[in-house]
Every structure is written in C-alpha cells, then in structure tokens.
Design an enzyme around this catalytic site. Structure first.
Site, PDB file in Angstrom:
ATOM      1  N   GLU A 127      29.891  41.036  17.001  1.00  0.00           N
ATOM      2  CA  GLU A 127      30.252  41.429  18.368  1.00  0.00           C
ATOM      3  C   GLU A 127      29.206  42.345  19.005  1.00  0.00           C
ATOM      4  OE1 GLU A 127      32.351  40.119  20.168  1.00  0.00           O
ATOM      5  OE2 GLU A 127      34.226  39.646  19.138  1.00  0.00           O
TER       6      GLU A 127
ATOM      7  N   HIS B  96      35.610  48.976  18.752  1.00  0.00           N
ATOM      8  CA  HIS B  96      36.438  47.775  18.922  1.00  0.00           C
ATOM      9  C   HIS B  96      37.334  47.606  17.699  1.00  0.00           C
ATOM     10  CE1 HIS B  96      37.890  43.772  19.441  1.00  0.00           C
ATOM     11  NE2 HIS B  96      37.222  43.318  18.397  1.00  0.00           N
TER      12      HIS B  96
ATOM     13  N   HIS C 248      43.034  38.915  21.695  1.00  0.00           N
ATOM     14  CA  HIS C 248      42.038  39.374  20.720  1.00  0.00           C
ATOM     15  C   HIS C 248      42.292  40.814  20.261  1.00  0.00           C
ATOM     16  CE1 HIS C 248      37.446  39.937  19.847  1.00  0.00           C
ATOM     17  NE2 HIS C 248      38.222  40.401  18.887  1.00  0.00           N
TER      18      HIS C 248
END
Ligand SMILES: [Zn+2]
Length: 214
Positions: A73, A92, A155
């Site tokens: 990512e 994240h 997500h």
C-alpha cells in the site's frame, strides 16, 4: 532515526495488541526527512516487527535502505505525503467496527462526540478501490485535503497526523467512535451535535488553550 524506528515498531505492536490488524494486515510510515520515509515491510505481522525490519524509501517509493519489499500500500502513503506537507505519519489498519462501517458504506461525518470533533473531524468514506493499486490514491483524491481520517470502502481505515502518535491516536479514536455509533444505532439513533454546539465546542477548546476569540 533510532527513536523513530522504535516509535514505529511500538505503534505496530499497539495496533496488533488492539486487534486492529489481522495476520499481516496494516501498514505504517513516517517522514524521516524531506525525501525519506520509514515504512513497514510487506507481508509481515505488525506484532512481530523489529526496528531493523523497517525500510527507508524516497518519495518515489524506491528503497534506499533495508531488505525486503515495502508495503504493497506504499502508493497510498506516497500520495498522502506528496499532497500534504503537514503530514508526518500515515497509519492504515482494519479495526473491526470502523471497517464494518466502511463495508456497509456508511461514513462517520456526523459530529456525534465532542472529542472526535476536536481531534479527528469528519471521517468521510472513500469509494471502493482495489487495494495495493493506484486506484486507492485516486479514491482519496477528492477527500485528502481537509480530512485527517478516512474510511476506505469495503476495506479499512486510513489516518494521518503530524507525527506517529497523532496518527495512531486518531486510529484509536476512529475505532472508538465507530463502536459508540454502532451502539447508539442499536439503541435508537445517534444524536448529532448542532452547529451551535460545535461552535461552542471550538470556543471552549480555544479558551482552554488560552487563545482569544478570532
Ligand atoms: Zn488494508
């Protein structure tokens, strides 16, 4: 540098301990300098990382120090740092309640809890994008300015901050408000603060900091 490595490893362990990342999920980074980032490696459990496992990259994502591959990512992180000079750290994770809102396609933009209003602000929903692709930065494009936390549809959650502690605390607060919001929905309906209540909140915060009215 050593302190930042230790702080990033501690942040990873904190997320793991809180149950915000399953298996090898999640990725974190922080700025080391104008063109240097410290990032977590790909495919590793956040609870088992050591300081030497972290990688140093430039703002193009090229590894300049360390072994292994950076998080898949990384393009999402690079996008944030390029767009936001004020951001010093990006976190994240997939905390269950907030990720549930993201899966349900429900944002957390209503001002329902004072401390969230003051420390995080509205938490918008970025449209679904295939993880690890350039579509993720594109989904953040309309939202990146002026927000500090984002639900990534179907997500998880992305939080930014001036430093690691701020980004990490925002992640904890996003998950907390998601849990509270969920309970409020089960009991009835969350009550949003009125515009007047939000203004009074910012006035009170300014007064606490010793600032005068603008
Ligand atoms: Zn993810």
């Amino acid at each position: 540098m050593t302190d930042l490595r230790a702080a990033l490893v501690a942040a990873c362990r904190r997320l793991d301990g809180l149950g915000f990342v399953a298996a090898t999920d999640g990725n974190l980074s922080c700025r080391l300098g104008p063109d240097r980032l410290l990032v977590t490696p790909s495919g590793r459990s956040k609870g088992e990382l050591e300081a030497n496992d972290l990688l140093v990259t430039d703002l193009e994502g090229r590894v300049v120090e360390g072994d292994g591959r950076p998080s898949s990512e990384l393009p999402m992180h690079l996008f944030v740092y390029r767009r936001r000079d004020d951001v010093g750290a990006v976190v994240h994770a997939h905390p269950p309640a907030a990720s549930g809102f993201a899966v349900a396609g429900i944002d957390l933009t209503e001002p329902v809890m004072p401390e969230i209003v003051l420390t995080v602000g509205p938490i918008p929903l970025a449209r679904y994008a295939t993880p690890s692709t350039a579509d993720v930065p594109r989904s953040l494009e309309p939202l990146i300015d002026g927000h500090q936390a984002f639900l990534l549809e179907s997500h998880g959650v992305l939080c930014v901050g001036r430093h690691l502690t701020e980004a990490l605390h925002r992640m904890e607060r996003v998950e907390h408000v998601a849990r509270v919001d969920l309970v409020a929905r089960l009991l009835g309906r969350p009550r949003a603060l009125s515009d007047g209540e939000v203004l009074a909140l910012f006035d009170a915060a300014r007064a606490l900091r010793g600032e005068r009215e603008p």
